[in-house]
Every structure is written in C-alpha cells, then in structure tokens.
Design an enzyme around this catalytic site. Structure first.
Site, PDB file in Angstrom:
ATOM      1  N   GLN A  55       0.833  -1.192   0.000  1.00  0.00           N
ATOM      2  CA  GLN A  55       0.000   0.000   0.000  1.00  0.00           C
ATOM      3  C   GLN A  55       0.870   1.246   0.000  1.00  0.00           C
ATOM      4  OE1 GLN A  55      -3.137  -0.180   2.848  1.00  0.00           O
ATOM      5  NE2 GLN A  55      -3.788   1.928   2.522  1.00  0.00           N
TER       6      GLN A  55
ATOM      7  N   SER B 187       4.503  -5.985   2.794  1.00  0.00           N
ATOM      8  CA  SER B 187       3.254  -5.816   3.536  1.00  0.00           C
ATOM      9  C   SER B 187       2.086  -6.417   2.753  1.00  0.00           C
ATOM     10  CB  SER B 187       3.033  -4.341   3.849  1.00  0.00           C
ATOM     11  OG  SER B 187       1.948  -4.171   4.731  1.00  0.00           O
ATOM     12  N   LEU B 188       1.163  -5.597   2.243  1.00  0.00           N
ATOM     13  CA  LEU B 188       0.079  -6.110   1.408  1.00  0.00           C
ATOM     14  C   LEU B 188       0.617  -7.002   0.295  1.00  0.00           C
ATOM     15  CD1 LEU B 188      -2.801  -6.054   0.045  1.00  0.00           C
ATOM     16  CD2 LEU B 188      -1.977  -4.012  -1.149  1.00  0.00           C
TER      17      LEU B 188
ATOM     18  N   ARG C 111      -9.156  -7.064   5.218  1.00  0.00           N
ATOM     19  CA  ARG C 111      -7.985  -6.535   5.937  1.00  0.00           C
ATOM     20  C   ARG C 111      -7.978  -5.011   5.885  1.00  0.00           C
ATOM     21  NH1 ARG C 111      -2.407  -5.476   4.246  1.00  0.00           N
ATOM     22  NH2 ARG C 111      -0.882  -6.066   5.859  1.00  0.00           N
TER      23      ARG C 111
ATOM     24  N   HIS D 123       1.513  -1.846  10.961  1.00  0.00           N
ATOM     25  CA  HIS D 123       2.680  -2.534  11.530  1.00  0.00           C
ATOM     26  C   HIS D 123       3.085  -1.913  12.871  1.00  0.00           C
ATOM     27  CE1 HIS D 123       2.938  -4.636   7.739  1.00  0.00           C
ATOM     28  NE2 HIS D 123       2.931  -3.479   7.119  1.00  0.00           N
TER      29      HIS D 123
ATOM     30  N   GLN E  24       2.127  -9.971  11.042  1.00  0.00           N
ATOM     31  CA  GLN E  24       2.543  -8.937  10.085  1.00  0.00           C
ATOM     32  C   GLN E  24       1.813  -7.623  10.328  1.00  0.00           C
ATOM     33  OE1 GLN E  24       1.030  -7.803   6.490  1.00  0.00           O
ATOM     34  NE2 GLN E  24       2.535  -8.898   5.252  1.00  0.00           N
TER      35      GLN E  24
END
Length: 428
Positions: free
Chosen positions: A11, A92-93, A117, A201, A253
């Site tokens: 993202q 991440s994503l 999410r 995070h 995560q």
C-alpha cells in the site's frame, strides 16, 4: 538459467490511472479485473483508472486494487515469458499478492481477504489517528532513542519497516510523528510522510490483527508453485502451504515491522540474479537496486517488460488476428463470472450458468493445451453460454448489449455474431 525473484508492492504504491497500459494491451489483465469486480461487487478497474485520489487511497479500496493489479501483471508475465521464478516476495500487502500468484491462496479468496484486511485497518485508523513516515539519515541507535523519548508521553511510535541500509519506516500516532518531525528538523535526517491513512505494523493494529486471524483461520491454503517470503521473518513460508504457520505470520505482520532487508538477503542467498516487480510503481525495484547495484531489474509499469520475450513471433497481422480469436472463449468466461447475479434460483443457476460455463471452460482449456484456435462451433458455444448466463442472472438488456458489443469488437468476430438494440426484445 537466470534465477528470477518476483517483487510485489504494498500500500502506498497506488495512483490514479494505474493498470491502464496493462489492461489496454492484454485481455488476461482485463479478465483479472473483471473477476475482482465479480468477487467484490466493486468496479476495481474503474477505481484504478477514474477514481479520485482519496477514494483510491482509502485502505479498504487500495489493498484489493493493488493486489488485483499485481495478479493481472503476473498473469501477463506468465503469458509473455517462459521463466519460473525462484522466489517471490511482497512488501506488507504485497505478501498477500505473492501468496495469490504462487497459488498458496486462490485469487478469489485473496482479493476478498485483503478487502476485509483493509476494512479492519480503516476501522483501526478511525479509532487511532495514526500514520507512517520514511526516515533516512539516522543511525538505528539515534532513531530508537528519539522514539523512546516521544513514547514517554504515552503515544505509540515504533519502527514499522526496515527497507534498506539507509531507510527505516516509523509508524504511530499522528501527534507523535509530528513531534518526531520537529525533533529532526535542522539535522541531516529526512522524514517523508507515506501515502497511507493509518499506523500500520504497530500496536495500533492489535485489535485488527485479532479480527483478521479469525478470517485467516477460515481460509483454504495450498502448496505454492514457487517459494514465498514472509515479512515477519524474512525467510520462506513453509513450502507445503502449512496453514498454521501462514496464519501466524500474516497475523503478526499487522503489528510487527516489515523485515524487507532480510527478505532481500534471503533472495540473494537463493541466487536471485534478476528481479521483476509486478504491480503499480517501482519502489521495490529501487530498493533492490540499492541493495544489489548493477543487477538486472524491471517492473510491470515499464511497457518494455512485456515486449521482452524469447518466444518465436509470427507475422504481426496474423499473430494479432490469431490472438484475438484465441482470446474469445477466455473473454466469454471472464464476462460470465463478472456479471452480477440478480436472481436467486439455485437450480436455474446450475442449468443456466454453471453447466454451460464448465463446458466452455473445458473447451478453452483443450484449445490452449493443443495450441489450436477455437473452431466456429466452439466460438458459438461460448456465445450461447453468455446468452444463457445473461438470461439466468437477469442481466439488463443495455448491459448485455455493451458487454457483447465489446466482446465481438475486441475479438474480431463481428462477422459471426450480431448484437441488436436492447429494445428489440432480446439479444441475438
């Protein structure tokens, strides 16, 4: 053979207009966005191409949009290249994109999962006014001391990503980020706010992580077709698709820092000589080049990537015509799955949608395996399947006309099929 590592952005890489070149040129990319629209009830491609920046930046929208773009780019890459990646990693994503492309998660499950999410993260953002920023020019020791001093006021501010030897990402409450910016003003360090709407995070995501775990525990996992890296550990996920390990790491995560340097180190240890970034932007390509200067890297926003193929080319005019015909049945299947169902009769759905769809799916697979173009009879079977799907799903006549007109125009089959006006009483 050159070992290739695939990179999937996270993202913040989104921008209005993303995926335009990909979907303009490749039918498989358009079909991917059509699938996502069917799964989500959201026109993801229109969001990418026409949505205003605020709508696209919204976490619940950005995550499925980026994942769909990455999956579309991966499918195009498979069509234009004959290489199997040695490993894939996402930031991440992007880790979810990598799992979807490797087959560890079905695309339908993955795009719905990241939509959920994103909604959870968006809800967390409303509860805590947070954000993220990239920091360069500070040692880890000096940065941690600053974060500790600011946290003493009862706010959240933590390291959320280790992106390169020079760059760290911090995450926390907005007022804590503002305080950090004031404290480093005038020294050699640089703070750059990131294009995200929450403190990802970080402990701000603890409740969201707990709720995500519930959805993760309901998912079906498969053995990936190539290894995928975990953000939390920087090492590979279990090669057999161990659900317990994947669930634990994807849950952590949400609140743990992204160990991107460790991921790149693992790629290097696996012998990766070239990277290909699949998705919007080229942030991960630049990070790889800072980690391994001089290595071959490319990204899907560069149109040259998909023109670099070792496959033998037929004459341009014939190749284009053949490709359009070969795409007819897959396009029919893509339209069928992306058409909204306005009715609820299960037996009618089985007879009018599932059975004809599966028959055309078998024909398309057989033609692809034999490397043959579909016959006229098979083309008509795909057309009839669409008419049956539209009728069974109760599709409005105007939508039928628009979809069928686009189909025959894009596949060069105007000589075979005719689409009447909606008020003519049906679709021929």
């Amino acid at each position: 053979m050159t070992k290739i590592g695939l990179l999937f952005p996270g993202q913040g890489s989104q921008y209005v207009g993303m995926a335009k070149a990909l979907t303009d040129r490749y039918a498989v990319a358009r079909r991917t966005f059509e699938e996502a629209a069917d799964y989500l009830g959201l026109d993801v491609l229109r969001l990418c191409l026409e949505g205003d920046k605020a709508a696209l930046t919204s976490t619940a929208n950005a995550q499925p949009a980026i994942l769909t773009h990455s999956v579309a780019a991966y499918r195009v890459w498979l069509e234009t290249h004959e290489a199997i990646p040695a490993v894939g990693g996402g930031h991440s994503l992007g880790e979810f994109s990598a799992l979807a492309c490797s087959g560890a998660l079905a695309f339908e499950d993955a795009v719905r999962l990241v939509r959920h999410r994103g909604e959870l993260m968006q809800a967390a953002a409303r509860a805590d006014d947070g954000g993220m920023a990239a920091i360069t020019g500070l040692t880890d020791e000096r940065l941690e001391q600053l974060l500790q001093d600011i946290r003493s006021n009862g706010t959240v501010l933590v390291v959320a990503g280790i992106n390169s030897a020079q760059q760290r990402v911090v995450s926390g409450h907005r007022k804590a980020l503002d305080e950090l910016a004031r404290r480093i003003d005038g020294i050699t360090a640089r703070l750059t706010p990131l294009n995200v709407a929450a403190a990802f995070h970080s402990p701000c995501m603890a409740d969201a992580a707990a709720q995500l775990k519930i959805r993760l525990e309901a998912m079906v996992y498969h053995a990936p077709s190539w290894p995928v890296l975990s953000n939390v550990t920087g090492r590979l996920h279990d090669g057999n698709g161990d659900r317990g390990s994947i669930i634990e790491r994807l849950t952590l995560q949400m609140i743990e820092p992204v160990q991107w340097v460790a991921c790149m180190e693992t790629m290097q240890a696996l012998g990766v000589e070239r990277t290909v970034e699949l998705g919007p932007g080229s942030v991960l390509t630049r990070l790889w080049k800072s980690f391994r200067p001089g290595t071959d890297s490319s990204y899907s926003d560069d149109p040259q990537l998909f023109s670099q193929t070792d496959k033998t080319e037929a004459p341009a005019s014939k190749q284009q015509g053949d490709a359009r015909l070969a795409d007819f049945l897959p396009r029919c299947l893509g339209i069928a799955v992306s058409t909204r169902n306005n009715r609820s009769e299960s037996e009618a759905y089985r007879l009018g949608v599932l059975e004809p769809y599966k028959a055309v799916e078998r024909q398309a697979a057989a033609s692809r395996e034999r490397g043959e173009l579909p016959t006229e009879e098979q083309l008509r079977q795909g057309w009839d399947m669409l008419l049956s799907v539209f009728e069974t799903k109760g599709t409005e006549p105007e939508e039928r006309k628009l979809r069928l007109t686009a189909l025959i125009h894009e596949t060069g089959t105007e000589h075979l099929f005719t689409v009447p006006n909606p008020n003519d009483g049906g679709v021929a």
